[in-house]
Design a protein around this motif. Structure first.
Motif, PDB file in Angstrom:
ATOM      1  N   ALA A 145      42.216 -44.300  74.038  1.00 12.24           N
ATOM      2  CA  ALA A 145      43.633 -44.715  74.507  1.00 12.24           C
ATOM      3  C   ALA A 145      44.049 -46.560  74.528  1.00 12.24           C
ATOM      4  O   ALA A 145      44.802 -46.402  74.045  1.00 12.24           O
ATOM      5  CB  ALA A 145      43.991 -44.214  75.844  1.00 12.24           C
ATOM      6  N   LEU A 146      43.229 -46.854  75.092  1.00 13.40           N
ATOM      7  CA  LEU A 146      43.235 -48.892  75.165  1.00 13.40           C
ATOM      8  C   LEU A 146      42.918 -48.801  74.294  1.00 13.40           C
ATOM      9  O   LEU A 146      43.871 -50.045  73.956  1.00 13.40           O
ATOM     10  CB  LEU A 146      42.089 -48.925  75.822  1.00 13.40           C
ATOM     11  CG  LEU A 146      41.894 -50.546  75.860  1.00 13.40           C
ATOM     12  CD1 LEU A 146      42.974 -50.807  77.340  1.00 13.40           C
ATOM     13  CD2 LEU A 146      40.596 -50.716  76.936  1.00 13.40           C
ATOM     14  N   THR A 147      42.441 -48.290  73.237  1.00 13.40           N
ATOM     15  CA  THR A 147      42.312 -49.161  71.544  1.00 13.40           C
ATOM     16  C   THR A 147      43.275 -48.944  71.036  1.00 13.40           C
ATOM     17  O   THR A 147      44.535 -49.883  70.622  1.00 13.40           O
ATOM     18  CB  THR A 147      41.756 -48.426  70.474  1.00 13.40           C
ATOM     19  OG1 THR A 147      40.435 -49.179  71.322  1.00 13.40           O
ATOM     20  CG2 THR A 147      41.340 -49.230  69.101  1.00 13.40           C
ATOM     21  N   GLU A 148      44.347 -48.158  70.832  1.00 15.56           N
ATOM     22  CA  GLU A 148      45.318 -47.578  70.284  1.00 15.56           C
ATOM     23  C   GLU A 148      46.532 -47.890  70.703  1.00 15.56           C
ATOM     24  O   GLU A 148      47.801 -48.453  70.673  1.00 15.56           O
ATOM     25  CB  GLU A 148      46.182 -45.723  70.532  1.00 15.56           C
ATOM     26  CG  GLU A 148      47.018 -45.185  70.460  1.00 15.56           C
ATOM     27  CD  GLU A 148      47.139 -45.044  68.911  1.00 15.56           C
ATOM     28  OE1 GLU A 148      48.429 -45.373  67.843  1.00 15.56           O
ATOM     29  OE2 GLU A 148      46.691 -45.680  68.314  1.00 15.56           O
ATOM     30  N   VAL A 149      46.952 -48.524  72.316  1.00  9.11           N
ATOM     31  CA  VAL A 149      47.949 -48.604  73.313  1.00  9.11           C
ATOM     32  C   VAL A 149      47.262 -50.299  72.637  1.00  9.11           C
ATOM     33  O   VAL A 149      48.712 -51.369  72.869  1.00  9.11           O
ATOM     34  CB  VAL A 149      47.249 -48.444  74.900  1.00  9.11           C
ATOM     35  CG1 VAL A 149      48.615 -50.102  75.833  1.00  9.11           C
ATOM     36  CG2 VAL A 149      47.906 -47.543  74.329  1.00  9.11           C
ATOM     37  N   SER A 150      46.458 -50.883  72.420  1.00  2.21           N
ATOM     38  CA  SER A 150      46.648 -52.268  72.117  1.00  2.21           C
ATOM     39  C   SER A 150      47.281 -52.999  70.808  1.00  2.21           C
ATOM     40  O   SER A 150      47.339 -53.744  70.759  1.00  2.21           O
ATOM     41  CB  SER A 150      45.086 -53.019  72.659  1.00  2.21           C
ATOM     42  OG  SER A 150      44.579 -52.603  71.393  1.00  2.21           O
ATOM     43  N   ARG A 151      47.406 -51.466  69.591  1.00  4.75           N
ATOM     44  CA  ARG A 151      48.525 -51.437  68.748  1.00  4.75           C
ATOM     45  C   ARG A 151      49.470 -51.737  68.624  1.00  4.75           C
ATOM     46  O   ARG A 151      49.912 -52.180  67.590  1.00  4.75           O
ATOM     47  CB  ARG A 151      47.704 -50.588  67.909  1.00  4.75           C
ATOM     48  CG  ARG A 151      45.375 -51.437  67.619  1.00  4.75           C
ATOM     49  CD  ARG A 151      45.064 -49.638  66.618  1.00  4.75           C
ATOM     50  NE  ARG A 151      43.923 -50.182  66.241  1.00  4.75           N
ATOM     51  CZ  ARG A 151      42.760 -48.880  65.823  1.00  4.75           C
ATOM     52  NH1 ARG A 151      43.780 -47.751  65.623  1.00  4.75           N
ATOM     53  NH2 ARG A 151      41.657 -49.625  66.172  1.00  4.75           N
ATOM     54  N   ARG A 152      50.086 -50.897  69.937  1.00  2.00           N
ATOM     55  CA  ARG A 152      51.345 -51.070  69.432  1.00  2.00           C
ATOM     56  C   ARG A 152      52.145 -51.344  70.973  1.00  2.00           C
ATOM     57  O   ARG A 152      51.466 -50.688  72.024  1.00  2.00           O
ATOM     58  CB  ARG A 152      51.858 -49.209  69.217  1.00  2.00           C
ATOM     59  CG  ARG A 152      51.242 -48.230  69.672  1.00  2.00           C
ATOM     60  CD  ARG A 152      51.770 -47.670  69.708  1.00  2.00           C
ATOM     61  NE  ARG A 152      50.974 -45.903  69.996  1.00  2.00           N
ATOM     62  CZ  ARG A 152      51.025 -45.515  71.332  1.00  2.00           C
ATOM     63  NH1 ARG A 152      52.110 -46.008  72.274  1.00  2.00           N
ATOM     64  NH2 ARG A 152      50.641 -44.330  72.015  1.00  2.00           N
ATOM     65  N   VAL A 153      53.684 -51.272  70.856  1.00  2.00           N
ATOM     66  CA  VAL A 153      54.336 -51.447  72.246  1.00  2.00           C
ATOM     67  C   VAL A 153      54.606 -50.237  72.245  1.00  2.00           C
ATOM     68  O   VAL A 153      55.634 -49.626  71.511  1.00  2.00           O
ATOM     69  CB  VAL A 153      55.651 -52.999  71.821  1.00  2.00           C
ATOM     70  CG1 VAL A 153      56.276 -52.483  73.322  1.00  2.00           C
ATOM     71  CG2 VAL A 153      54.432 -54.078  71.730  1.00  2.00           C
ATOM     72  N   SER A 154      54.733 -50.182  73.527  1.00  2.00           N
ATOM     73  CA  SER A 154      54.837 -48.692  74.021  1.00  2.00           C
ATOM     74  C   SER A 154      55.930 -48.914  75.621  1.00  2.00           C
ATOM     75  O   SER A 154      56.348 -49.331  76.782  1.00  2.00           O
ATOM     76  CB  SER A 154      54.060 -47.455  74.152  1.00  2.00           C
ATOM     77  OG  SER A 154      54.929 -46.432  74.994  1.00  2.00           O
ATOM     78  N   ASN A 155      57.217 -47.878  75.140  1.00  2.00           N
ATOM     79  CA  ASN A 155      58.185 -47.858  76.835  1.00  2.00           C
ATOM     80  C   ASN A 155      58.233 -46.681  76.807  1.00  2.00           C
ATOM     81  O   ASN A 155      58.837 -46.382  77.518  1.00  2.00           O
ATOM     82  CB  ASN A 155      59.889 -48.137  76.087  1.00  2.00           C
ATOM     83  CG  ASN A 155      60.075 -47.223  74.940  1.00  2.00           C
ATOM     84  OD1 ASN A 155      59.737 -45.852  74.022  1.00  2.00           O
ATOM     85  ND2 ASN A 155      60.998 -48.271  74.579  1.00  2.00           N
ATOM     86  N   GLN A 156      56.821 -45.578  76.863  1.00  2.00           N
ATOM     87  CA  GLN A 156      56.590 -44.755  77.863  1.00  2.00           C
ATOM     88  C   GLN A 156      55.372 -44.901  79.008  1.00  2.00           C
ATOM     89  O   GLN A 156      55.262 -45.343  78.736  1.00  2.00           O
ATOM     90  CB  GLN A 156      56.118 -44.001  76.666  1.00  2.00           C
ATOM     91  CG  GLN A 156      55.859 -41.876  76.935  1.00  2.00           C
ATOM     92  CD  GLN A 156      54.900 -41.666  76.600  1.00  2.00           C
ATOM     93  OE1 GLN A 156      54.641 -41.322  75.712  1.00  2.00           O
ATOM     94  NE2 GLN A 156      54.096 -40.180  77.269  1.00  2.00           N
ATOM     95  N   SER A 157      56.756 -43.817  80.084  1.00  2.00           N
ATOM     96  CA  SER A 157      55.639 -44.200  81.326  1.00  2.00           C
ATOM     97  C   SER A 157      55.073 -42.947  81.916  1.00  2.00           C
ATOM     98  O   SER A 157      56.411 -41.788  81.614  1.00  2.00           O
ATOM     99  CB  SER A 157      56.750 -44.809  82.402  1.00  2.00           C
ATOM    100  OG  SER A 157      57.716 -44.703  82.896  1.00  2.00           O
ATOM    101  N   ASN A 158      54.535 -42.286  82.519  1.00  2.00           N
ATOM    102  CA  ASN A 158      54.370 -41.418  83.507  1.00  2.00           C
ATOM    103  C   ASN A 158      53.827 -41.433  84.616  1.00  2.00           C
ATOM    104  O   ASN A 158      53.031 -42.140  84.496  1.00  2.00           O
ATOM    105  CB  ASN A 158      53.436 -40.532  82.364  1.00  2.00           C
ATOM    106  CG  ASN A 158      53.524 -39.890  81.178  1.00  2.00           C
ATOM    107  OD1 ASN A 158      54.268 -40.105  80.120  1.00  2.00           O
ATOM    108  ND2 ASN A 158      53.412 -38.956  80.936  1.00  2.00           N
TER     109      ASN A 158
END
Length: 91
Positions: free
Chosen positions: A20-33
């Motif tokens: 997940a950390l690797t994936e998050v570092s590749r894209r900007v997200s505006n999702q929150s939980n």
């Protein structure tokens, strides 16, 4: 959660977190939980728990969606503490 788990579940949670950390570092997200644990119950006293959470998910400018979710969990004694050995969504 990995710190509260043991065995294969702990290894899987660490692996999932790394991915997940690797994936998050590749894209900007505006999702929150966000969420809270509402109930933890071991009705038979055998280390098999039902966990109920109240979770809210928000994606971008859309309205937040909230709901209750049920999980099954098992725990085992490790030293002086209990550690999760499984945590599976029921709903």
């Amino acid at each position: 959660m990995a710190g509260q788990a043991s065995g294969p579940l702990a290894a899987q949670l660490r692996k999932d977190a790394d991915q997940a950390l690797t994936e998050v570092s590749r894209r900007v997200s505006n999702q929150s939980n966000q969420g809270t644990v509402e109930v933890v119950n071991d009705p038979k006293g055998n280390g098999r728990y039902f966990v109920v959470t109240h979770e809210t998910a928000k994606l971008g400018d859309s309205a937040a969606q909230a709901g209750y979710f049920v999980y099954r969990a098992t725990a085992a004694r490790v030293g002086d503490n209990y550690k999760l050995t499984s945590f599976v969504a029921v709903s």
